[in-house]
Design a protein around this motif. Structure first.
Motif, PDB file in Angstrom:
ATOM      1  N   LEU A 192     -10.465   5.490 -15.902  1.00  0.00           N
ATOM      2  CA  LEU A 192      -9.919   5.206 -14.577  1.00  0.00           C
ATOM      3  C   LEU A 192      -8.526   4.613 -14.671  1.00  0.00           C
ATOM      4  N   VAL A 193      -7.676   5.024 -13.733  1.00  0.00           N
ATOM      5  CA  VAL A 193      -6.375   4.398 -13.505  1.00  0.00           C
ATOM      6  C   VAL A 193      -6.404   3.856 -12.085  1.00  0.00           C
ATOM      7  N   LEU A 194      -6.409   2.541 -11.944  1.00  0.00           N
ATOM      8  CA  LEU A 194      -6.517   1.906 -10.640  1.00  0.00           C
ATOM      9  C   LEU A 194      -5.142   1.420 -10.193  1.00  0.00           C
ATOM     10  N   ILE A 195      -4.785   1.727  -8.959  1.00  0.00           N
ATOM     11  CA  ILE A 195      -3.512   1.302  -8.363  1.00  0.00           C
ATOM     12  C   ILE A 195      -3.838   0.340  -7.230  1.00  0.00           C
ATOM     13  N   HIS A 196      -3.296  -0.860  -7.298  1.00  0.00           N
ATOM     14  CA  HIS A 196      -3.693  -1.912  -6.359  1.00  0.00           C
ATOM     15  C   HIS A 196      -2.470  -2.736  -5.980  1.00  0.00           C
ATOM     16  N   GLN A 222       0.815  -1.207   0.000  1.00  0.00           N
ATOM     17  CA  GLN A 222       0.000   0.000   0.000  1.00  0.00           C
ATOM     18  C   GLN A 222       0.854   1.265   0.000  1.00  0.00           C
ATOM     19  N   ALA A 223       2.035   1.219   0.628  1.00  0.00           N
ATOM     20  CA  ALA A 223       2.887   2.402   0.657  1.00  0.00           C
ATOM     21  C   ALA A 223       3.297   2.819  -0.757  1.00  0.00           C
ATOM     22  N   THR A 224       3.661   1.847  -1.589  1.00  0.00           N
ATOM     23  CA  THR A 224       4.005   2.165  -2.972  1.00  0.00           C
ATOM     24  C   THR A 224       2.786   2.676  -3.734  1.00  0.00           C
ATOM     25  N   CYS A 225       1.612   2.137  -3.427  1.00  0.00           N
ATOM     26  CA  CYS A 225       0.388   2.631  -4.082  1.00  0.00           C
ATOM     27  C   CYS A 225       0.156   4.105  -3.748  1.00  0.00           C
ATOM     28  N   ARG A 226       0.327   4.477  -2.489  1.00  0.00           N
ATOM     29  CA  ARG A 226       0.150   5.878  -2.108  1.00  0.00           C
ATOM     30  C   ARG A 226       1.179   6.773  -2.790  1.00  0.00           C
TER      31      ARG A 226
END
Length: 948
Positions: free
Chosen positions: A592-596, A427-431
């Motif tokens: 949309l660009v989704l980061i997961h 999640q840190a890389t996603c943020r």
């Protein structure tokens, strides 16, 4: 070892079911599982849960089955439950009932009994299932079959092996299937596959690696996903830092080998193995038997290896500012206290490579000198460098290419949604990526507005940059620097306690006054308060180990918010629907660009729901690549383009290649072992000679009149249900002892009418002495049993000794003696209870042997009497529940003791009823004084909450 087929199983009638297995290898595996009992080892990412779900659906659609799913965690239960509901909706079969979840939170004994009679698919926790098998609540002969997940975790002493043994003893016809997608554990040790098959009561393994013929044919056909591999070069500073860290790791391993060269298998102690997450666990496991004899330096190096690996990972994931800040906290946490003459710094910090590491990390952020850490960088004479991660610019180029491709090639006829999916490790890389994507064009827009005012040439807006984001991070870093100097002097003492194996608690304030780093509340628009604990005089108070300090200090970055007054407010964590006037609309999927983050088998659901046309793998993951292959091959109308990014010549690439190689080597070894496995022939117990069976069960106990007693019943041991967390009940059952689970008030094991045993592991022994629980337990055992015993059980792979005995001869009689060490407390326990006997056991295996010896020439215990002991008159033992969590919470309430808690548990349904009960009602059960303490505790809690 039975191996039932479909013809032998009347409950497994073949029924037409609709499967969601479009690929050839999936159907092949499904039919193989339906035909016979096997252990399936499948490569990661090929849809193991999908195959398990279809298999469960086939049994669910048949009806009149009781199929038990064993070993599934909460997320897998959710996945399988949703999939079974979808299958039932599509098939519209009246016999499909879906999956029922059985655990202590959702079901009690009467509910479980009804569910077992009703049948269907039940996912049951191991501890509940073994208790229900042994207590007779669930007859194993009525179970249609067992499905066991995570077969790689099953050992001879695990609860799952215990359950399978009980199942096979009473049910020879039921089917048994085991599954795993982790081949590496099957390839370590001597004949590991044979051992696991023996524990599973199976004879045939089925292996499906990625290079299997049917898998390769299914995934490498015409509908192959388009994969674009992008090698990103690291910057010179990043390469220098990586080389310096690897040199520190190599030197640390060499020092570790020199200090521990006797009797240890150090073949895997090399640089390649050190890059994997389990390396420090492997080293610690090998050193556990001699851990008490290892030096301070050895313990320090073992801990430093995991720290160096974390730094290596942070190099490729953290931005330059955060990485430099992380290194500063590491360096400060390793500093000796002021005025200390003992140099206990980590050895790697004295290397030249460490200087290269810290120097290059700082030069990636700035050059020059910080004066008083003021936020104004120009006044300090700083020269901000703010090196960007190379993947950021490539990510911006990929997004621009995707936008152009969607404009020129809309492809309206395909089934994809047109969305872009970016996958990361955490999640840190996603943020981090979310913030970069939202701010990467802000500098260009600001420059354009300035240029239009001055009538200058407009800059190129297509050029993405992280300058704005990095400037914000640098400002936050300089503000954080002001508080950091006050922290360094308080870190070293707690760090030494952690290395030496002590508790690390330095006072009541160690865990209070500050929220955990991962539980900090997000403040809209940012905040300026610091996350440090401060006393009245303004000093910073820090307690805990080095890793906790590093995480705490790193979490403070988000608490600072020094915004550019000319920049727009960016609330990256706010919900867009908070402002209904500006965001009252639905986004189109193609916009949309989704980061997961990678999420295991849940990624299969993610792909099916989103249906992305473009997938960007920001960090490599072999399992997700296979999920993309399965997703693309399963849907002919969907086009998928995958961008696979990795740092060339980095440990990221090496880890990925090493993981693929280790999986391939594991499958190769398993295939070789399967080819050399000996055939196992088993005999049905019904054909055994009756005379031989009688001789096996002769009991030579001399009871009463001294006659030789012959009985067909095996020896019996009454076991408290909470003890099924350990492996001892399984080992007792393996020694042909009848294990009777009960809820015991006194003791953990009742061997005879006179012998009661309280079992303690070393950690439990220390905590029992600390809270005084052991003294109460010893007192109650002495009241009800003639021979009470305390069993101190050590772990099999650890040293069979306590810490070295301290020299207390000079202090035991003096006024300063406090008796705080464990040995002194044991002595005081023996003095207080002379009839209490202590059993020392080196492992659960030895404990089972000791129990067998203690039961010789003794009467068998009565389970009903063992349950009644310790209960008040009139209490019904059947009303006592197996759920111990509320009881443990109730024990923490003042006024509740081991003697009166049983009455409260029986009279009240839950803790809320106790909290709402009148004082007179409680006093009538347990006495006025205890009732007054309980009532005042809950009343005070309500007042405190209302005041807040």
């Amino acid at each position: 070892m039975p191996n039932a087929s479909n013809e032998e199983q009347p409950h497994e009638a073949e029924v037409p079911v609709r499967l969601s297995l479009p690929l050839e290898f999936q159907q092949e595996i499904f039919h193989e599982l339906r035909d016979e009992d096997i252990l399936l080892v499948l490569a990661r990412g090929l849809g193991l849960l999908r195959i398990v779900t279809n298999l469960l659906h086939s049994y669910d659609a048949a009806g009149h089955n009781l199929v038990i799913l064993l070993g599934a965690d909460d997320r897998e239960n959710d996945w399988i439950g949703e999939s079974l509901a979808e299958h039932a909706a599509v098939s519209q079969s009246p016999l499909c009932r879906g999956m029922q979840l059985v655990n202590t939170d959702l079901t009690n004994v009467p509910q479980r009994e009804k569910m077992y009679k009703r049948g269907g698919i039940c996912s049951i926790t191991s501890r509940i299932l073994i208790v229900d098998f042994l207590s007779g609540l669930l007859d194993a002969s009525t179970v249609t079959g067992l499905l066991v997940l995570h077969a790689d975790r099953i050992s001879a002493t695990s609860l799952e092996a215990f359950i399978i043994r009980c199942f096979r003893q009473k049910n020879k016809q039921g089917f048994l299937k085991a599954f795993s997608d982790q081949p590496e554990p099957f390839a370590s040790g001597f004949q590991p596959l044979t051992s696991i098959l023996r524990n599973l009561f199976l004879r045939k393994p089925s292996l499906y690696p990625r290079f299997h013929v049917s898998i390769a044919k299914s995934l490498e056909g015409k509908r192959k996903a388009e994969v674009i591999e992008l090698e990103v070069p690291m910057t010179d500073a990043m390469r220098n830092i990586q080389n310096a860290i690897l040199e520190c790791v190599e030197v640390s391993i060499s020092e570790l080998k020199k200090a521990n060269s006797n009797g240890l298998d150090m073949g895997d102690w090399n640089l390649d193995s050190a890059l994997h997450r389990s390396f420090d666990v492997i080293v610690r496991r090998q050193l556990d038997p001699v851990w008490h004899r290892t030096s301070f330096r050895t313990r320090q190096i073992v801990r430093d290896l995991s720290l160096l690996r974390a730094i290596l990972h942070a190099l490729l994931t953290h931005d330059a500012v955060n990485f430099n800040r992380y290194l500063e906290t590491v360096h400060a946490a390793s500093q000796p206290p002021p005025g200390s003459t003992r140099h206990n710094q980590s050895p790697w910090l004295w290397l030249d490579a460490a200087h290269v590491l810290f120097d290059n990390a700082k030069r990636r952020v700035y050059t020059g000198r910080i004066v008083d850490a003021a936020p104004d960088v120009e006044a300090d004479g700083l020269n901000p460098v703010l090196e960007e991660l190379p993947k950021w610019a490539l990510l911006a180029e990929i997004l621009e290419e995707i936008e152009q491709d969607m404009y020129y090639n809309p492809r309206p006829q395909e089934d994809s949604s047109g969305s872009v999916l970016i996958m990361c490790n955490d999640q840190a890389t996603c943020r981090q990526l979310r913030e970069y994507i939202q701010t990467m064009h802000y500098d260009a827009k600001t420059s354009k507005s300035n240029a239009s005012e001055e009538n200058d040439e407009e800059p190129d807006q297509s050029k993405a940059s992280a300058k704005y984001m990095m400037r914000r991070k640098l400002q936050n870093y300089l503000a954080w620097k002001r508080d950091f100097a006050n922290v360094s002097s308080n870190l070293f003492a707690a760090n030494q306690n952690e290395i030496n194996g002590t508790s690390g608690h330095t006072g009541k304030q160690s865990g209070r006054g500050r929220a955990p780093p991962n539980k900090r509340r997000r403040v809209r628009g940012g905040g300026t308060s610091s996350g440090l604990n401060r006393s009245a005089d303004g000093t910073v108070q820090v307690a805990g180990d080095k890793d906790a300090h590093i995480q705490s200090l790193m979490s403070d970055l988000a608490s600072h918010s020094i915004d550019d007054p000319h920049a727009p407010r960016l609330d990256l964590g706010a919900d867009p629907l908070d402002d209904m006037d500006d965001y009252y609309e639905l986004y189109d999927m193609k916009d949309l660009v989704l980061i997961h983050p990678y999420d295991g088998d849940n990624d299969d659901h993610l792909l099916e729901e989103i249906k992305p046309r473009y997938v960007i793998m920001y960090e490599p993951d072999a399992a997700f690549i296979r999920r993309i292959e399965v997703f693309r091959s399963s849907h002919g109308s969907r086009q998928v383009r995958v961008y696979f990014m990795y740092y060339g010549g980095s440990v990221e690439e090496q880890r990925y290649l090493s993981a693929v190689r280790r999986e391939k080597d594991a499958f190769t070894k398993l295939i070789r072992e399967r080819g050399n496995m000996a055939l196992t022939f088993t005999h049905d117990n019904d054909n055994t000679d009756p005379q031989e069976t009688f001789l096996r069960t002769i009991n030579t106990r001399i009871a009463g009149g001294g006659r030789l007693a012959a009985t067909a019943e095996p020896p019996r041991v009454v076991v408290d249900v909470r003890e099924f967390r350990s492996s001892l009940p399984s080992l007792l059952h393996a020694r042909n002892m009848q294990v009777v689970p009960c809820t015991l008030t006194v003791g953990d094991y009742v061997l005879t009418p006179k012998i009661c045993i309280e079992r303690k592991s070393l950690k439990d022994l220390i905590s029992s002495f600390s809270d005084g629980r052991l003294y109460n337990q010893a007192e109650t055992m002495l009241q009800h049993y003639e021979n009470p015993m305390l069993l101190i059980e050590f772990e099999a792979q650890k040293a069979f000794m306590l810490d070295p005995f301290a020299d207390i001869s000079s202090t035991s009689t003096g006024p300063s003696y406090t008796g705080q060490d464990l040995q002194s407390k044991l002595v005081l326990l023996c003095i207080s209870f002379p009839r209490l006997r202590i059993i020392w056991s080196s492992s659960p295996y030895q404990t089972a042997e000791i129990f067998e010896e203690l039961k010789k020439q003794q009467d068998e215990p009565d389970p009903l009497k063992a349950v009644q002991i310790g209960l008040e008159n009139g209490e019904d033992p059947e009303t006592r529940t197996f759920n111990q969590t509320p009881q443990d919470m109730l024990r923490a309430v003042p006024g509740v003791t081991n003697k009166n808690i049983s009455r409260l548990v029986i009279e009240f349904e839950n803790i809320q009823d106790v909290a709402n009960a009148e004082e007179d009602a409680i006093a009538g059960m347990i006495g006025k004084e205890s009732a007054r303490k309980i009532r005042s505790f809950f009343d005070r809690s309500v007042i405190d909450v209302g005041a807040d």
